[in-house]
Design a protein around this motif. Structure first.
Motif, short mmCIF file in Angstrom:
data_model
loop_
_atom_site.label_atom_id
_atom_site.label_comp_id
_atom_site.label_asym_id
_atom_site.label_seq_id
_atom_site.Cartn_x
_atom_site.Cartn_y
_atom_site.Cartn_z
N ASP A 1 0.83 -1.21 0.00
CA ASP A 1 0.00 0.00 0.00
C ASP A 1 0.86 1.26 0.00
OD1 ASP A 1 -2.29 -1.56 -0.03
OD2 ASP A 1 -2.70 -1.30 2.12
N HIS A 2 1.93 1.24 0.79
CA HIS A 2 2.82 2.40 0.82
C HIS A 2 3.48 2.62 -0.54
CE1 HIS A 2 5.43 5.50 2.38
NE2 HIS A 2 6.39 4.92 1.68
N ALA A 3 3.95 1.54 -1.14
CA ALA A 3 4.59 1.66 -2.46
C ALA A 3 3.60 2.22 -3.48
CB ALA A 3 5.12 0.30 -2.91
N MET A 4 2.38 1.73 -3.47
CA MET A 4 1.37 2.20 -4.43
C MET A 4 1.03 3.67 -4.21
SD MET A 4 0.71 -0.10 -6.66
CE MET A 4 -0.85 0.41 -7.38
N ALA A 5 0.93 4.09 -2.97
CA ALA A 5 0.53 5.46 -2.66
C ALA A 5 1.66 6.47 -2.82
CB ALA A 5 -0.01 5.53 -1.23
N ASN A 6 2.90 6.04 -2.64
CA ASN A 6 3.98 7.01 -2.54
C ASN A 6 5.15 6.82 -3.51
OD1 ASN A 6 3.05 8.51 -0.06
ND2 ASN A 6 3.06 6.41 0.68
N ILE A 7 5.25 5.67 -4.15
CA ILE A 7 6.44 5.40 -4.95
C ILE A 7 6.10 5.08 -6.40
CG2 ILE A 7 8.44 3.87 -5.21
CD1 ILE A 7 8.12 3.49 -2.07
N VAL A 8 5.18 4.16 -6.62
CA VAL A 8 4.87 3.68 -7.97
C VAL A 8 4.16 4.77 -8.77
CG1 VAL A 8 3.56 1.96 -9.28
CG2 VAL A 8 4.77 1.30 -7.18
N VAL B 1 6.40 -2.68 -12.18
CA VAL B 1 6.53 -3.19 -10.81
C VAL B 1 6.83 -4.69 -10.88
CG1 VAL B 1 5.32 -3.61 -8.63
CG2 VAL B 1 5.00 -1.45 -9.84
N VAL B 2 7.86 -5.11 -10.16
CA VAL B 2 8.22 -6.52 -10.08
C VAL B 2 7.86 -6.99 -8.67
CG1 VAL B 2 10.05 -8.24 -10.26
CG2 VAL B 2 10.10 -6.20 -11.72
N LEU B 3 6.84 -7.83 -8.58
CA LEU B 3 6.46 -8.42 -7.30
C LEU B 3 7.31 -9.66 -7.09
CD1 LEU B 3 2.59 -8.31 -7.80
CD2 LEU B 3 3.99 -6.67 -6.54
N ILE B 4 7.95 -9.78 -5.92
CA ILE B 4 8.84 -10.91 -5.67
C ILE B 4 8.47 -11.60 -4.37
CG2 ILE B 4 11.23 -11.66 -5.33
CD1 ILE B 4 12.13 -9.16 -6.85
N SER C 1 -0.08 -21.39 -2.68
CA SER C 1 -0.33 -20.27 -1.79
C SER C 1 0.43 -19.03 -2.26
CB SER C 1 0.09 -20.64 -0.36
OG SER C 1 -0.05 -19.55 0.50
N ALA C 2 1.68 -19.21 -2.68
CA ALA C 2 2.47 -18.09 -3.19
C ALA C 2 1.85 -17.52 -4.45
CB ALA C 2 3.90 -18.55 -3.46
N HIS C 3 1.35 -18.38 -5.32
CA HIS C 3 0.72 -17.91 -6.56
C HIS C 3 -0.54 -17.12 -6.24
CE1 HIS C 3 2.83 -20.97 -9.41
NE2 HIS C 3 3.68 -20.23 -8.72
N VAL C 4 -1.32 -17.57 -5.27
CA VAL C 4 -2.53 -16.83 -4.87
C VAL C 4 -2.13 -15.46 -4.34
CG1 VAL C 4 -4.43 -16.78 -3.19
CG2 VAL C 4 -3.94 -18.88 -4.47
N LEU C 5 -1.11 -15.42 -3.50
CA LEU C 5 -0.61 -14.16 -2.94
C LEU C 5 -0.19 -13.20 -4.05
CD1 LEU C 5 0.59 -12.73 -0.20
CD2 LEU C 5 2.74 -13.55 -1.16
N LEU C 6 0.63 -13.68 -4.98
CA LEU C 6 1.11 -12.83 -6.06
C LEU C 6 -0.03 -12.39 -6.98
CD1 LEU C 6 4.47 -14.64 -6.81
CD2 LEU C 6 4.20 -12.35 -5.84
N LYS C 7 -0.98 -13.29 -7.24
CA LYS C 7 -2.13 -12.93 -8.08
C LYS C 7 -2.96 -11.83 -7.43
CE LYS C 7 -2.62 -17.31 -10.49
NZ LYS C 7 -3.42 -18.54 -10.67
N HIS C 8 -3.08 -11.86 -6.10
CA HIS C 8 -3.82 -10.82 -5.38
C HIS C 8 -3.21 -9.44 -5.64
CE1 HIS C 8 -5.65 -8.53 -2.14
NE2 HIS C 8 -4.43 -8.24 -1.70
N TYR C 9 -1.89 -9.34 -5.45
CA TYR C 9 -1.22 -8.05 -5.65
C TYR C 9 -1.16 -7.68 -7.13
CZ TYR C 9 -0.12 -8.09 -0.72
OH TYR C 9 -0.23 -8.09 0.64
N GLU D 1 -5.62 -3.39 -11.96
CA GLU D 1 -6.72 -2.42 -11.79
C GLU D 1 -6.21 -0.99 -11.90
OE1 GLU D 1 -8.63 -3.19 -8.04
OE2 GLU D 1 -9.21 -5.22 -8.64
N ALA D 2 -5.01 -0.74 -11.39
CA ALA D 2 -4.42 0.60 -11.43
C ALA D 2 -3.73 0.87 -12.77
CB ALA D 2 -3.43 0.77 -10.29
N LYS D 3 -3.78 -0.11 -13.67
CA LYS D 3 -3.15 0.00 -14.99
C LYS D 3 -1.63 0.23 -14.89
CE LYS D 3 -7.34 1.66 -17.30
NZ LYS D 3 -8.08 0.51 -17.15
N ILE D 4 -1.02 -0.48 -13.94
CA ILE D 4 0.43 -0.44 -13.75
C ILE D 4 1.00 -1.73 -14.32
CG2 ILE D 4 2.31 -0.34 -12.06
CD1 ILE D 4 0.64 2.20 -12.02
N ALA D 5 2.03 -1.61 -15.15
CA ALA D 5 2.68 -2.80 -15.72
C ALA D 5 3.39 -3.56 -14.60
CB ALA D 5 3.69 -2.38 -16.78
#
Length: 190
Positions: free
Chosen positions: A38-45, A51-54, A83-91, A97-101
């Protein structure tokens, strides 16, 4: 989903039109990961960022040999991978939705070393990690990851600390000394 090498799986990918920066966000299944994202989305991205989710699954040999590690049992390892795939799919869905690559990566390896190696290999513009030490399930674990990243990543590392309000709201273990209410950048190379 496709494999890049034996320890990395690219789960999801969206194609950017024109990328200005690449921002990596380290995620796990803790409540702190939500604060970090949330912080990254609001203040950095920014809209023109990639964005590379790891997410890194440990393969610590000493734990595997003890029989206590999820990779010791194929069914448990498969459940952790799912479980990791579900987590990454969530983010990833939030980024979509925010149209961020974005690209979502699932790594297997020693957590600190695998994260730093991938971030350095990708030559990202910055890495965003949670401060750690606030989730009662892992009181020191993520703190050591953030510390390792600060020392060994070749890019700027932003360590996000939850506010006092977020600690209460998410029922995180209190940190001593108390955290300030603002995220802190611990190292920014010049």
């Amino acid at each position: 989903m496709h494999a890049n090498d034996s320890n990395t799986t690219t789960l999801l990918r969206s194609e950017p039109t024109q990328v200005q920066r690449t921002i990596a966000i380290a995620l796990d299944d803790s409540k702190l990961a939500q604060v970090t994202f949330d912080h990254a989305m609001a203040n950095i991205v920014r809209p023109d960022d990639l964005v590379v989710l790891i997410h890194v699954q440990s393969n610590d040999a000493s734990v595997i040999l003890s029989g206590l590690h999820p990779l010791h049992d194929k069914a448990v390892a498969d459940a952790h991978r799912e479980s990791a795939h579900v987590l990454l799919k969530h983010y990833a869905a939030r980024l979509s939705e925010a149209k961020i690559a974005f690209t979502a990566l699932y790594l297997i390896g020693p957590i600190k070393e695998a994260l730093v190696q991938k971030v350095n290999d990708l030559r990202v513009s910055a890495l965003v990690v949670g401060a750690g030490g606030v989730d009662s399930k892992r009181p020191a674990f993520l703190g050591s990851v953030a510390d390792y990243c600060i020392h060994y990543c070749e890019c700027p590392v932003l360590v996000v600390k939850p506010t006092a309000e977020q600690i209460k709201e998410l029922h995180l273990a209190p940190v001593h000394p108390p955290l300030l209410d603002a995220p802190t950048v611990l190292r920014m190379p010049m």
